[in-house]
Motif scaffolding. Structure first.
Motif, mmCIF file in Angstrom:
data_model
loop_
_atom_site.group_PDB
_atom_site.id
_atom_site.type_symbol
_atom_site.label_atom_id
_atom_site.label_comp_id
_atom_site.label_asym_id
_atom_site.label_seq_id
_atom_site.Cartn_x
_atom_site.Cartn_y
_atom_site.Cartn_z
ATOM 1 N N UNK A 39 0.847 -1.187 0.000
ATOM 2 C CA UNK A 39 0.000 0.000 0.000
ATOM 3 C C UNK A 39 0.886 1.241 0.000
ATOM 4 N N UNK A 40 0.289 2.373 -0.303
ATOM 5 C CA UNK A 40 1.045 3.618 -0.185
ATOM 6 C C UNK A 40 0.942 4.159 1.236
ATOM 7 N N UNK A 41 1.598 5.244 1.488
ATOM 8 C CA UNK A 41 1.537 5.878 2.801
ATOM 9 C C UNK A 41 0.135 6.470 2.981
ATOM 10 N N UNK A 42 -0.518 6.272 4.125
ATOM 11 C CA UNK A 42 -1.875 6.791 4.291
ATOM 12 C C UNK A 42 -1.923 8.303 4.129
ATOM 13 N N UNK A 43 -2.805 8.769 3.218
ATOM 14 C CA UNK A 43 -2.910 10.200 2.948
ATOM 15 C C UNK A 43 -4.288 10.610 2.441
ATOM 16 N N UNK A 44 -5.178 9.639 2.207
ATOM 17 C CA UNK A 44 -6.486 9.932 1.602
ATOM 18 C C UNK A 44 -7.450 10.495 2.650
ATOM 19 N N UNK A 45 -8.284 11.506 2.313
ATOM 20 C CA UNK A 45 -8.441 12.125 0.995
ATOM 21 C C UNK A 45 -7.750 13.480 0.846
ATOM 22 N N UNK A 46 -7.097 13.961 1.898
ATOM 23 C CA UNK A 46 -6.565 15.328 1.842
ATOM 24 C C UNK A 46 -5.237 15.429 1.111
ATOM 25 N N UNK A 47 -4.603 14.295 0.842
ATOM 26 C CA UNK A 47 -3.297 14.338 0.207
ATOM 27 C C UNK A 47 -2.213 14.771 1.177
ATOM 28 N N UNK A 48 -2.402 14.492 2.464
ATOM 29 C CA UNK A 48 -1.415 14.811 3.489
ATOM 30 C C UNK A 48 -1.084 13.537 4.259
ATOM 31 N N UNK A 49 0.199 13.288 4.444
ATOM 32 C CA UNK A 49 0.631 12.075 5.118
ATOM 33 C C UNK A 49 0.127 12.065 6.560
ATOM 34 N N UNK A 50 -0.433 10.940 6.980
ATOM 35 C CA UNK A 50 -0.961 10.811 8.338
ATOM 36 C C UNK A 50 0.178 10.891 9.360
ATOM 37 N N UNK A 51 -0.102 11.390 10.561
ATOM 38 C CA UNK A 51 0.902 11.418 11.618
ATOM 39 C C UNK A 51 1.473 10.024 11.884
ATOM 40 N N UNK A 52 2.783 9.987 12.120
ATOM 41 C CA UNK A 52 3.437 8.721 12.390
ATOM 42 C C UNK A 52 3.999 8.029 11.168
ATOM 43 N N UNK A 53 3.746 8.599 9.979
ATOM 44 C CA UNK A 53 4.240 8.014 8.736
ATOM 45 C C UNK A 53 5.096 9.026 7.981
ATOM 46 N N UNK A 54 5.950 8.517 7.119
ATOM 47 C CA UNK A 54 6.742 9.353 6.213
ATOM 48 C C UNK A 54 6.658 8.762 4.815
ATOM 49 N N UNK A 55 6.633 9.613 3.815
ATOM 50 C CA UNK A 55 6.546 9.154 2.432
ATOM 51 C C UNK A 55 7.947 8.789 1.945
#
Length: 410
Positions: A39-55
């Motif tokens: 999977x990709x880094x969680x970011x849906x739907x705002x297109x911003x990486x969720x806290x605790x993750x890095x792209x």
């Protein structure tokens, strides 16, 4: 059996694809199988990486026994077809590369709605010499033409040829509606390899709850009749109809007062908020997306759930997943989607169907449910009786049967 599953939505994202994939994979792990998700880094739907993750190019985690590999993608908000396509294409490339480095699975699954994920899954099936299963959650690219994100063109026809190519190359296709299955058969796909596993509800999470008194008080919803929409605020959902219904209800000189709650995010949310402000809709409350664990608390606030999609032939083939969550929590629905899903609502007796994009019809349904308590209780009872027929555990087992058969063929 080792299942490799490619998806561009996965928890902590809370949309329907993420929930379906996670709940199915969790059940397969509990059944004794090994599941790896790319999977990709969680970011849906705002297109911003969720806290605790890095792209970043590669990161691993374990969720309920599921091995999750996160890969880098070009991240774009859920707005603008060109940028979203770059997002999809980047995941196709990085997901494919990640899959090459993973142990050889017994079966490879790719999920839609966008099918570049399935391109990666098919390419991995070629390199790994393993069968490929296409999970069909939406008829893409037909749906992007329906919402007006892309006009009929040579590029669109090329995408449609790619779509058919993937259906043909798949050892099996798992569609979420009978309408999708009929669509594929009519377009020349072998019906024997197209299986239907509908969306459903996780009954361990979605069950009847009394209205959360603290949450209701904080949001100003105590002792009010609340009609709510919970989900993505996108082009396909035509939520302007809900605002028009709110204006009609607000204009009523007396009688039932209804509060409208719209919870979620998406490409159209800011435009909807601006429109509601221009219309002076003090009976509409917009709420941002909440963590997955908190969603049932917000369902508890609702007396009636609104399900709505734009009035279009393509959407008569879909079944919004939130319909099954409504059954689980025992909330009658006002269903503004024609076609197969409306048939479920009427057959199960879990709500009232109204014409999509018809605000007056939505208001009429709201008033009927607010005033006819006998009808309301009957619909609520039917919701709770119907929910076990769409239990995610049984549906996950049904899809697992397809994967087991496919893997057995090598």
């Amino acid at each position: 059996m080792h299942i490799l599953f490619l998806t561009d939505n996965f928890p902590p994202e809370v949309n329907a694809p993420a929930s379906r994939t996670f709940e199915h994979c969790r059940e397969w792990v509990q059944a004794g199988h090994r599941v790896t998700v790319i999977a990709n880094v969680p970011n849906f739907p705002r297109g911003k990486v969720f806290p605790g993750y890095r792209n970043r190019p590669w990161q691993r985690e374990t969720m309920d026994g599921i091995q999750v590999v996160r890969v880098w993608t070009y991240i774009a908000a859920n707005a603008g077809f060109a940028l979203r396509t770059l997002d999809y294409l980047s995941f196709m490339v990085t997901g494919f590369i990640a899959g090459l480095w993973l142990p050889r699975p017994d079966v490879i699954v790719g999920t839609s709605p966008q099918f570049f994920t399935n391109c990666a899954a098919w390419m991995l099936s070629v390199f790994k010499w393993r069968p490929f299963v296409f999970e069909l959650r939406d008829l893409w690219p037909e749906s992007i033409k329906t919402v007006g994100a892309m006009k009929d063109s040579a590029a669109l026809r090329l995408l449609e040829r790619l779509e058919l190519f993937l259906y043909r190359r798949a050892t099996a296709v798992v569609a979420v509606t009978e309408s999708f299955r009929r669509n594929l058969i009519a377009r020349g796909i072998d019906g024997d390899k197209v299986h239907v596993v509908t969306n459903g509800v996780d009954l361990s999470r979605f069950r009847p709850m009394a209205r959360d008194p603290q949450l209701a008080q904080r949001l100003g919803l105590t002792d009010q009749f609340v009609a709510g929409y919970i989900g993505t605020h996108g082009m396909a959902h035509a939520l302007e109809t809900v605002l028009e219904a709110a204006a009609l209800m607000r204009a009523r000189p007396q009688g039932v007062r209804v509060r409208f709650v719209l919870l979620g995010d998406g490409a159209q949310k800011q435009a909807l908020k601006a429109r509601a402000q221009r219309m002076g809709l003090d009976n509409v409350l917009f709420l941002d997306t909440v963590p997955k664990a908190d969603v049932p608390r917000y369902w508890s606030l609702l007396d009636v759930a609104i399900i709505h999609l734009r009035k279009a032939d393509n959407f008569t083939q879909v079944i919004p997943s939130k319909l099954f969550e409504c059954m689980g929590v025992g909330i009658p629905v006002l269903h503004g989607v024609a076609g197969e899903s409306a048939g479920i609502v009427e057959r199960e007796g879990v709500g009232l169907v109204f014409e999509p994009e018809n605000a007056q019809a939505l208001c009429d349904g709201l008033l009927r449910l607010a005033q006819d308590q006998a009808l309301y209780r009957q619909l609520r009872s039917h919701c709770l009786a119907a929910a076990p027929r769409y239990d995610r555990r049984g549906l996950a087992a049904k899809m697992l049967g397809v994967l087991t058969t496919v893997a057995g063929r090598g």
